[in-house]
Design a protein around this motif. Sequence first.
Motif, PDB file in Angstrom:
ATOM      1  N   PRO A  97      41.507  43.881  48.704  1.00  0.00           N
ATOM      2  CA  PRO A  97      42.020  44.690  49.810  1.00  0.00           C
ATOM      3  C   PRO A  97      43.272  44.085  50.444  1.00  0.00           C
ATOM      4  CG  PRO A  97      40.086  43.442  50.495  1.00  0.00           C
ATOM      5  CD  PRO A  97      40.202  43.259  49.010  1.00  0.00           C
ATOM      6  N   GLU A  98      44.053  44.949  51.080  1.00  0.00           N
ATOM      7  CA  GLU A  98      45.276  44.479  51.738  1.00  0.00           C
ATOM      8  C   GLU A  98      44.984  43.415  52.791  1.00  0.00           C
ATOM      9  OE1 GLU A  98      47.663  47.590  53.269  1.00  0.00           O
ATOM     10  OE2 GLU A  98      47.885  48.623  51.345  1.00  0.00           O
ATOM     11  N   SER A  99      43.794  43.494  53.397  1.00  0.00           N
ATOM     12  CA  SER A  99      43.431  42.537  54.447  1.00  0.00           C
ATOM     13  C   SER A  99      43.368  41.103  53.944  1.00  0.00           C
ATOM     14  CB  SER A  99      42.083  42.926  55.062  1.00  0.00           C
ATOM     15  OG  SER A  99      41.054  42.921  54.080  1.00  0.00           O
ATOM     16  N   GLU A 105      51.286  40.793  43.848  1.00  0.00           N
ATOM     17  CA  GLU A 105      50.461  41.964  43.572  1.00  0.00           C
ATOM     18  C   GLU A 105      49.200  41.540  42.816  1.00  0.00           C
ATOM     19  OE1 GLU A 105      50.729  45.124  44.510  1.00  0.00           O
ATOM     20  OE2 GLU A 105      52.442  44.535  45.732  1.00  0.00           O
ATOM     21  N   PRO A 106      48.006  41.883  43.326  1.00  0.00           N
ATOM     22  CA  PRO A 106      46.781  41.376  42.695  1.00  0.00           C
ATOM     23  C   PRO A 106      46.558  41.866  41.272  1.00  0.00           C
ATOM     24  CG  PRO A 106      46.273  42.939  44.447  1.00  0.00           C
ATOM     25  CD  PRO A 106      47.723  42.634  44.551  1.00  0.00           C
ATOM     26  N   PHE A 107      47.057  43.049  40.946  1.00  0.00           N
ATOM     27  CA  PHE A 107      46.831  43.563  39.592  1.00  0.00           C
ATOM     28  C   PHE A 107      48.114  43.557  38.757  1.00  0.00           C
ATOM     29  CE2 PHE A 107      43.265  45.267  42.055  1.00  0.00           C
ATOM     30  CZ  PHE A 107      42.226  44.730  41.298  1.00  0.00           C
ATOM     31  N   ARG A 120      43.993  39.278  40.416  1.00  0.00           N
ATOM     32  CA  ARG A 120      42.551  39.473  40.546  1.00  0.00           C
ATOM     33  C   ARG A 120      41.908  39.496  39.163  1.00  0.00           C
ATOM     34  NH1 ARG A 120      40.318  37.921  43.814  1.00  0.00           N
ATOM     35  NH2 ARG A 120      40.121  39.322  45.613  1.00  0.00           N
ATOM     36  N   GLY A 121      40.918  38.635  38.987  1.00  0.00           N
ATOM     37  CA  GLY A 121      40.232  38.526  37.706  1.00  0.00           C
ATOM     38  C   GLY A 121      40.867  37.558  36.734  1.00  0.00           C
ATOM     39  N   ALA A 122      42.031  37.003  37.082  1.00  0.00           N
ATOM     40  CA  ALA A 122      42.669  36.059  36.157  1.00  0.00           C
ATOM     41  C   ALA A 122      41.734  34.902  35.838  1.00  0.00           C
ATOM     42  CB  ALA A 122      43.972  35.537  36.767  1.00  0.00           C
ATOM     43  N   ALA A 123      40.984  34.465  36.845  1.00  0.00           N
ATOM     44  CA  ALA A 123      39.975  33.432  36.633  1.00  0.00           C
ATOM     45  C   ALA A 123      38.607  34.053  36.414  1.00  0.00           C
ATOM     46  CB  ALA A 123      39.953  32.480  37.828  1.00  0.00           C
ATOM     47  N   ASP A 124      38.184  34.895  37.372  1.00  0.00           N
ATOM     48  CA  ASP A 124      36.821  35.425  37.432  1.00  0.00           C
ATOM     49  C   ASP A 124      36.781  36.892  37.045  1.00  0.00           C
ATOM     50  OD1 ASP A 124      34.133  35.775  38.056  1.00  0.00           O
ATOM     51  OD2 ASP A 124      34.476  35.878  40.207  1.00  0.00           O
ATOM     52  N   ALA A 415      39.013  23.745  42.961  1.00  0.00           N
ATOM     53  CA  ALA A 415      40.089  23.362  43.876  1.00  0.00           C
ATOM     54  C   ALA A 415      41.076  24.487  44.132  1.00  0.00           C
ATOM     55  CB  ALA A 415      40.825  22.134  43.333  1.00  0.00           C
ATOM     56  N   GLN A 416      41.427  25.267  43.108  1.00  0.00           N
ATOM     57  CA  GLN A 416      42.553  26.174  43.260  1.00  0.00           C
ATOM     58  C   GLN A 416      42.321  27.617  42.815  1.00  0.00           C
ATOM     59  OE1 GLN A 416      45.359  23.091  41.290  1.00  0.00           O
ATOM     60  NE2 GLN A 416      46.715  24.267  42.608  1.00  0.00           N
ATOM     61  N   SER A 417      41.231  27.919  42.143  1.00  0.00           N
ATOM     62  CA  SER A 417      41.090  29.261  41.569  1.00  0.00           C
ATOM     63  C   SER A 417      40.959  30.363  42.619  1.00  0.00           C
ATOM     64  CB  SER A 417      39.886  29.317  40.628  1.00  0.00           C
ATOM     65  OG  SER A 417      40.170  28.670  39.411  1.00  0.00           O
ATOM     66  N   ARG A 418      40.327  30.072  43.753  1.00  0.00           N
ATOM     67  CA  ARG A 418      40.189  31.031  44.856  1.00  0.00           C
ATOM     68  C   ARG A 418      39.592  32.359  44.386  1.00  0.00           C
ATOM     69  NH1 ARG A 418      45.143  30.907  49.048  1.00  0.00           N
ATOM     70  NH2 ARG A 418      43.565  32.111  50.164  1.00  0.00           N
ATOM     71  N   ILE A 419      38.519  32.269  43.597  1.00  0.00           N
ATOM     72  CA  ILE A 419      37.883  33.497  43.135  1.00  0.00           C
ATOM     73  C   ILE A 419      37.332  34.268  44.326  1.00  0.00           C
ATOM     74  CG2 ILE A 419      37.363  32.478  40.886  1.00  0.00           C
ATOM     75  CD1 ILE A 419      34.440  32.264  41.763  1.00  0.00           C
ATOM     76  N   HIS A 420      37.377  35.588  44.239  1.00  0.00           N
ATOM     77  CA  HIS A 420      36.928  36.535  45.264  1.00  0.00           C
ATOM     78  C   HIS A 420      37.879  36.594  46.457  1.00  0.00           C
ATOM     79  CE1 HIS A 420      32.388  36.783  43.994  1.00  0.00           C
ATOM     80  NE2 HIS A 420      33.183  36.548  42.955  1.00  0.00           N
ATOM     81  N   ALA A 421      38.872  35.732  46.514  1.00  0.00           N
ATOM     82  CA  ALA A 421      39.751  35.659  47.682  1.00  0.00           C
ATOM     83  C   ALA A 421      41.169  36.059  47.287  1.00  0.00           C
ATOM     84  CB  ALA A 421      39.724  34.249  48.261  1.00  0.00           C
ATOM     85  N   SER A 422      42.101  35.927  48.237  1.00  0.00           N
ATOM     86  CA  SER A 422      43.499  36.221  47.937  1.00  0.00           C
ATOM     87  C   SER A 422      44.070  35.168  46.997  1.00  0.00           C
ATOM     88  CB  SER A 422      44.312  36.244  49.225  1.00  0.00           C
ATOM     89  OG  SER A 422      44.250  34.982  49.876  1.00  0.00           O
ATOM     90  N   ASP A 423      45.073  35.577  46.222  1.00  0.00           N
ATOM     91  CA  ASP A 423      45.796  34.668  45.328  1.00  0.00           C
ATOM     92  C   ASP A 423      44.865  33.943  44.355  1.00  0.00           C
ATOM     93  OD1 ASP A 423      48.110  35.468  46.523  1.00  0.00           O
ATOM     94  OD2 ASP A 423      48.341  33.697  47.775  1.00  0.00           O
TER      95      ASP A 423
END
Length: 451
Positions: A97-99, A105-107, A120-124, A415-423
């Motif tokens: 989401p934008e929030s 761009e996530p996709f 988004r999904g690059a890791a997870d 450390a850096q994947s930030r799955i489920h989150a921004s970036d």
Amino acid sequence: MTNSDQLKRDVAELMPDVLARLEDLVRIPSIAFPGFDPAPVHEMGAAVVDLFAAAGVAGVKLLDVPDGYPCVYADIPGPDGSPTVLLYAHYDVQPAPESQNWTSEPFEPTTKDDGRIYGRGAADDKSGLVIHYGTLKMLGDELPCSLKILVEGEEETISHLEAFVEANPELFHADAYVIADIGPQRVGRPGLTTALRGDVACTITVRTLANPVHSGMFGGAAPDALTAMIRILDTLHDENGDTSIPGVDSSRWEGADMDEEVYREGSSILPGVDFLGTGSLSDRIWAKPSVTVLGMDLPNTAEASNVLLPEVTAKLSMRIVPGSDGDGQLEALMAHLRAQRPWNCEVEVAKVKVGHAFAVDASHPAVVAAEAALEEAYGAPVENIGSGASIPLVASLKKVSPDAAILLWGAEDTAQSRIHASDESVDPAEIERMITAQTLFIRNVASVGTR
């Protein structure tokens, strides 16, 4: 040059193809959550079939999962009498989401100055898909054992795959399950996850009034549902921040330590903000329960008016410790919530899901072989670590094949994947190492024995 040296060279040569395929997959917004367009999810399922067909897998196909999105499946026979290894990943992703305030761009996959691929999904867990793709390309036609492929389409939401697997055990029997949906603490430090906290969830609805009323005219005597909800939720933690609920289990972690620097970096805790809880950092995130309020049905601040709320609903998730019973732990949480009735408010609690906790048998020959493959691929000692994540399918796979090994690994560094989150991002070097490790493991699995 050793066989593993040649394998590393071959994997390095394959990586441009692997990363191009990863980028194509990231562009598909395969969000399986209710309310989202299902078309990209089905597009992604078809893309995964094409991915494995391109890796040389004959007969890969989509299987209909009752009430859910299809799974990708293949059964690839190896030499007679050889063990069977099942490769698992999932093709659905979390919303973006934008929030969340992404910086790209996530996709649209974006490679930044740090060399990581963002999206988004690059890791997870699209990294898991291309790890399997690369492994199959390295193995070629001469398989040392039989392989099966299982790729899920709704792991991030309420999955229907567990029931399908348990109803069709002959399709999913294996001697070892490779779950490429997790990762090490930090890039370059091989990690094998030996325990998963489970994830149980419920909703709680609090009612105090028949309808909204003016807060000035009636506030002070008429109870507000949100205020009652706040008092109930405050009972879930003690003064130290530990989850403290009667009947909910707690434990201690006996494996490798959680690296505090990695944890601070990955968790994005603000400077000066304290950690929750007591015990070691490893205890708190891998061996103790943790309850979280995921969301609440409320007016937002822009729409808020001077009224007492008659009804509020919250969704809670609780991570439960390895070795505990998921159904019993959820019931303990729900019983505690039902017992909290400030000002005799009405409280209704409903089950959402049970994701069982899991502990790996680290002595299993296939697990020992996996550690050796990781060490050879990375050139570093392997850390046996835990995870607060939940992969509900693992419990179903163990029902199908109780004596099978479960291998939990991948490219999603803490450390850096930030799955489920921004970036959200992945380091291509981790994908490369994991293709090498997984290929080494499968090449050697026939010689380690099963039980």
